[in-house]
Motif scaffolding. Structure first.
Motif, short mmCIF file in Angstrom:
data_model
loop_
_atom_site.label_atom_id
_atom_site.label_comp_id
_atom_site.label_asym_id
_atom_site.label_seq_id
_atom_site.Cartn_x
_atom_site.Cartn_y
_atom_site.Cartn_z
N SER A 191 0.83 -1.20 0.00
CA SER A 191 0.00 0.00 0.00
C SER A 191 0.87 1.26 0.00
O SER A 191 0.62 2.20 -0.75
CB SER A 191 -0.93 -0.02 1.22
N GLN A 202 1.92 6.56 -6.98
CA GLN A 202 0.91 7.55 -7.38
C GLN A 202 1.44 8.98 -7.22
O GLN A 202 1.17 9.85 -8.05
CB GLN A 202 -0.38 7.37 -6.58
N GLN A 203 2.19 9.20 -6.15
CA GLN A 203 2.79 10.52 -5.94
C GLN A 203 3.77 10.84 -7.07
O GLN A 203 3.81 11.97 -7.58
CB GLN A 203 3.50 10.58 -4.59
N GLU A 217 1.16 4.01 -3.01
CA GLU A 217 0.93 5.43 -2.74
C GLU A 217 2.10 6.27 -3.25
O GLU A 217 1.90 7.31 -3.87
CB GLU A 217 0.75 5.65 -1.23
#
Length: 183
Positions: free
Chosen positions: A42, A49-50, A46
């Motif tokens: 996870s 995605q950043q 994340e």
């Protein structure tokens, strides 16, 4: 498993973009980070995605700079033409699709549109020097931006590889723990 959990990247970060750590030993990495597999995956997703959000912003800046450079070249050409000729005849756009012809007499000054509803008058030499400096700055900014994009893409790749390594490690661990059915 004496390998280190992760090897440090050559750069910890580049202009605010954090470097991704390459995970060599997933088990040691998970133990040192105090995360379970799902939390680790996870966290890595994340981070990925950043990176994608930053990449979109950098690509928009790249498009802006790539559009700005030809405009500066055009302005430089016009100022150079004004410096070399006594009279210049040109067509200009009055409004969308409507053009008019103008005769520009020799002048010592040039008005440059700076943006934000600001236009300033410069001597031809000052205007040429300013435009030349703007062109050099835009090209330098583009080079830095391209290097940032390359660094960012490398971090995305490292993160994707780490995600795959953690996932594959988890699958392997589940297979080891699974009882073998003999039929």
């Amino acid at each position: 498993m004496a390998a280190a959990a992760s090897s440090s990247s050559a750069a910890e970060e580049r202009r605010g973009i954090p470097a991704a750590a390459f995970v060599e030993d997933v088990e040691t990495y998970l133990r040192q980070s105090g995360l379970d597999v799902n939390a680790c995956l996870s966290l890595l997703q994340e981070r990925l995605q950043q990176y994608k959000i930053v990449e979109m912003k950098l690509l928009a800046q790249q498009r802006d700079l790539q559009a700005k450079i030809p405009d500066i070249h055009k302005c430089l050409d016009i100022v150079a033409a004004l410096q070399s000729k006594k009279t210049l005849i040109t067509d200009y756009e009055v409004s969308e699709g409507i053009y008019s012809r103008a005769r520009i007499e020799a002048t010592d000054s040039v008005c440059l549109w700076l943006g934000a509803n600001v236009m300033l008058q410069y001597s031809r030499q000052e205007a040429f020097a300013l435009l030349q400096k703007n062109l050099e700055n835009a090209k330098a900014s583009l080079q830095v931006l391209l290097a940032d994009l390359q660094f960012l893409r490398d971090q995305e790749t490292i993160t994707q590889v780490t995600i795959a390594r953690v996932y594959n490690w988890d699958v392997h661990q589940r297979r080891i723990k699974q009882p073998i059915n003999e039929s």
